[in-house]
Design a protein around this motif. Structure first.
Motif, PDB file in Angstrom:
ATOM      1  N   UNK A  85       0.839  -1.189   0.000  1.00  0.00           N
ATOM      2  CA  UNK A  85       0.000   0.000   0.000  1.00  0.00           C
ATOM      3  C   UNK A  85       0.879   1.244   0.000  1.00  0.00           C
ATOM      4  N   UNK A  86       0.269   2.354  -0.414  1.00  0.00           N
ATOM      5  CA  UNK A  86       0.945   3.636  -0.486  1.00  0.00           C
ATOM      6  C   UNK A  86       0.758   4.360   0.832  1.00  0.00           C
ATOM      7  N   UNK A  87       1.859   4.860   1.370  1.00  0.00           N
ATOM      8  CA  UNK A  87       1.793   5.534   2.664  1.00  0.00           C
ATOM      9  C   UNK A  87       2.781   6.696   2.684  1.00  0.00           C
ATOM     10  N   UNK A  88       2.796   7.408   3.787  1.00  0.00           N
ATOM     11  CA  UNK A  88       3.778   8.466   3.999  1.00  0.00           C
ATOM     12  C   UNK A  88       4.816   7.992   5.001  1.00  0.00           C
ATOM     13  N   UNK A  89       6.064   8.247   4.687  1.00  0.00           N
ATOM     14  CA  UNK A  89       7.175   7.887   5.576  1.00  0.00           C
ATOM     15  C   UNK A  89       8.119   9.069   5.697  1.00  0.00           C
ATOM     16  N   UNK A  90       8.913   9.041   6.747  1.00  0.00           N
ATOM     17  CA  UNK A  90       9.958  10.039   6.883  1.00  0.00           C
ATOM     18  C   UNK A  90      11.033   9.802   5.820  1.00  0.00           C
ATOM     19  N   UNK A  91      11.638  10.880   5.355  1.00  0.00           N
ATOM     20  CA  UNK A  91      12.790  10.732   4.455  1.00  0.00           C
ATOM     21  C   UNK A  91      13.869   9.954   5.207  1.00  0.00           C
ATOM     22  N   UNK A  92      14.463   8.929   4.591  1.00  0.00           N
ATOM     23  CA  UNK A  92      15.417   8.090   5.332  1.00  0.00           C
ATOM     24  C   UNK A  92      16.609   8.874   5.844  1.00  0.00           C
ATOM     25  N   UNK A  93      17.044   8.527   7.029  1.00  0.00           N
ATOM     26  CA  UNK A  93      18.221   9.121   7.636  1.00  0.00           C
ATOM     27  C   UNK A  93      19.468   8.376   7.168  1.00  0.00           C
ATOM     28  N   UNK A  94      20.519   9.114   6.899  1.00  0.00           N
ATOM     29  CA  UNK A  94      21.759   8.501   6.435  1.00  0.00           C
ATOM     30  C   UNK A  94      22.541   7.934   7.621  1.00  0.00           C
ATOM     31  N   UNK A  95      23.236   6.828   7.356  1.00  0.00           N
ATOM     32  CA  UNK A  95      24.061   6.161   8.358  1.00  0.00           C
ATOM     33  C   UNK A  95      25.418   5.860   7.733  1.00  0.00           C
ATOM     34  N   UNK A  96      26.322   5.329   8.529  1.00  0.00           N
ATOM     35  CA  UNK A  96      27.630   4.950   7.987  1.00  0.00           C
ATOM     36  C   UNK A  96      27.494   3.833   6.949  1.00  0.00           C
ATOM     37  N   UNK A  97      26.423   3.035   7.061  1.00  0.00           N
ATOM     38  CA  UNK A  97      26.178   1.971   6.096  1.00  0.00           C
ATOM     39  C   UNK A  97      25.547   2.523   4.821  1.00  0.00           C
ATOM     40  N   UNK A  98      24.468   3.264   4.958  1.00  0.00           N
ATOM     41  CA  UNK A  98      23.786   3.890   3.819  1.00  0.00           C
ATOM     42  C   UNK A  98      24.063   5.383   3.875  1.00  0.00           C
ATOM     43  N   UNK A  99      25.132   5.794   3.194  1.00  0.00           N
ATOM     44  CA  UNK A  99      25.689   7.129   3.397  1.00  0.00           C
ATOM     45  C   UNK A  99      25.366   8.135   2.296  1.00  0.00           C
ATOM     46  N   UNK A 100      24.495   7.753   1.341  1.00  0.00           N
ATOM     47  CA  UNK A 100      24.123   8.650   0.255  1.00  0.00           C
ATOM     48  C   UNK A 100      22.601   8.653   0.122  1.00  0.00           C
ATOM     49  N   UNK A 101      22.027   9.847   0.010  1.00  0.00           N
ATOM     50  CA  UNK A 101      20.585   9.987  -0.204  1.00  0.00           C
ATOM     51  C   UNK A 101      20.341  10.273  -1.680  1.00  0.00           C
ATOM     52  N   UNK A 102      19.452   9.497  -2.289  1.00  0.00           N
ATOM     53  CA  UNK A 102      19.125   9.661  -3.702  1.00  0.00           C
ATOM     54  C   UNK A 102      17.650  10.012  -3.835  1.00  0.00           C
ATOM     55  N   UNK A 103      17.369  11.034  -4.598  1.00  0.00           N
ATOM     56  CA  UNK A 103      15.986  11.375  -4.943  1.00  0.00           C
ATOM     57  C   UNK A 103      15.601  10.544  -6.156  1.00  0.00           C
ATOM     58  N   UNK A 104      14.552   9.755  -6.035  1.00  0.00           N
ATOM     59  CA  UNK A 104      14.179   8.797  -7.078  1.00  0.00           C
ATOM     60  C   UNK A 104      13.304   9.486  -8.124  1.00  0.00           C
ATOM     61  N   UNK A 105      13.717   9.369  -9.381  1.00  0.00           N
ATOM     62  CA  UNK A 105      12.955   9.959 -10.479  1.00  0.00           C
ATOM     63  C   UNK A 105      12.058   8.923 -11.169  1.00  0.00           C
ATOM     64  N   UNK A 106      12.613   7.771 -11.514  1.00  0.00           N
ATOM     65  CA  UNK A 106      11.846   6.706 -12.156  1.00  0.00           C
ATOM     66  C   UNK A 106      12.222   5.369 -11.525  1.00  0.00           C
ATOM     67  N   UNK A 107      11.256   4.455 -11.478  1.00  0.00           N
ATOM     68  CA  UNK A 107      11.517   3.111 -10.956  1.00  0.00           C
ATOM     69  C   UNK A 107      10.696   2.104 -11.761  1.00  0.00           C
ATOM     70  N   UNK A 108      11.273   0.921 -11.992  1.00  0.00           N
ATOM     71  CA  UNK A 108      10.597  -0.120 -12.743  1.00  0.00           C
ATOM     72  C   UNK A 108      10.086  -1.222 -11.833  1.00  0.00           C
ATOM     73  N   UNK A 109       8.950  -1.809 -12.218  1.00  0.00           N
ATOM     74  CA  UNK A 109       8.377  -2.923 -11.460  1.00  0.00           C
ATOM     75  C   UNK A 109       8.931  -4.223 -12.011  1.00  0.00           C
ATOM     76  N   UNK A 110       9.510  -5.036 -11.128  1.00  0.00           N
ATOM     77  CA  UNK A 110      10.114  -6.311 -11.477  1.00  0.00           C
ATOM     78  C   UNK A 110       9.205  -7.447 -11.011  1.00  0.00           C
TER      79      UNK A 110
END
Length: 299
Positions: free
Chosen positions: A13-38
């Motif tokens: 389902x579609x919901x609202x979430x906080x923008x993810x916080x960066x960590x030492x593991x995931x250290x880059x924030x990307x704004x998503x423009x397009x995504x494909x369904x697999x």
């Protein structure tokens, strides 16, 4: 931010979430423009592919770098605004964590990713083509094992993409076969499967000492006769990913309508807003469907 999440292991389902916080593991924030369904996303949503509870789905995407953990405008070879995609299996150092399955994915306005997973894209691939990088890289993988007479088996979009990528890479001699009745016994040195339901038929069609390359990544168990494999001394090999930068070059050729490009009219379907996720998933799930995309933060 808006995001499509897995809920109770069998619904999305579609919901609202906080923008993810960066960590030492995931250290880059990307704004998503397009995504494909697999097909993996569909399986996760239906509960047939195991996944972590309440994660954001999606692993095929492109976007722009929107932030770094250090708060600077650059980090290593990366800078704010760079157009990127990712290797979705590089979300852990061991290569066994997939975004959209084991951790939050890209059906959202933002995704936090490890810098090691980033793949640079030229600006002209900030489009559904850029979100198609992962499938093209996956289609490159089995080409490393081609030897002698080779066929790609299957009638699906995966088979069509693998065949087109082979052609783009100059593998003009490869055949494509869609029906088991058309496979000749003891004929092929290599068969690339995209449908895992006919293993014995593939083995029968291989010459002694031939190779079966598994491309489909199906989670459904497959049956085969071990005796035939042993007596023919057939090798079975899995194929994960080829070179993502080579995949980017193929997509660049496609964007500019150059030689050795892909025919996206046979591969690409419709593009939906996130709010239309139910219709998007329904289209993607139909047999014989083309690749369906989300337009998320694109202008």
């Amino acid at each position: 931010m808006r995001a499509i999440i897995l809920h109770r292991s069998s619904a999305t389902y579609l919901t609202n979430r906080e923008i993810p916080q960066l960590t030492s593991q995931n250290d880059v924030l990307v704004r998503v423009y397009y995504a494909g369904i697999c097909r993996t996303d569909i399986g996760i949503g239906k509960g047939t592919v195991p996944a972590k509870e309440d994660i954001v789905l999606g692993h095929e995407f492109c976007g722009k770098i929107a932030g770094f953990m250090n708060g600077e405008s650059e980090m290593g070879n990366w800078k704010l605004g760079d157009v990127v995609s990712v290797n979705p299996m590089s979300f852990s150092s061991t290569g066994d964590t997939m975004c959209g399955k084991d951790c939050d994915g890209a059906f959202a306005e933002y995704i936090a990713v490890p810098s090691r997973a980033l793949i640079h894209l030229p600006p002209h691939l900030l489009s559904p083509l850029g979100a198609f990088l992962e499938p093209v890289a996956a289609a490159l993988a089995p080409l490393d094992y081609i030897n002698g007479r080779t066929c790609i088996f299957g009638g699906s979009r995966i088979a069509e993409l693998t065949y087109q990528v082979a052609q783009a890479m100059g593998k003009r001699h490869i055949e494509r076969i869609e029906h088991t009745d058309d496979l000749q016994r003891n004929c092929y040195d290599c068969i690339i499967e995209t449908e895992p339901f006919n293993i014995d038929a593939y083995i029968e069609a291989l010459r002694p000492g031939g190779m079966l390359v598994l491309k489909s990544r199906s989670y459904t168990p497959s049956c085969f006769t071990a005796n035939t494999i042993a007596m023919k001394e057939v090798c079975i090999r899995g194929a994960r990913y080829g070179n993502f930068n080579v995949a980017s070059h193929i997509l660049t050729a496609t964007a500019h309508h150059l030689a050795n490009s892909l025919n996206t009219s046979t591969l690409f379907g419709n593009t939906y807003e996130l709010s239309q996720y139910e219709a998007a998933f329904a289209e993607a799930e139909r047999t014989g469907s083309k690749k369906t995309f989300f337009k998320i933060c694109a202008e």
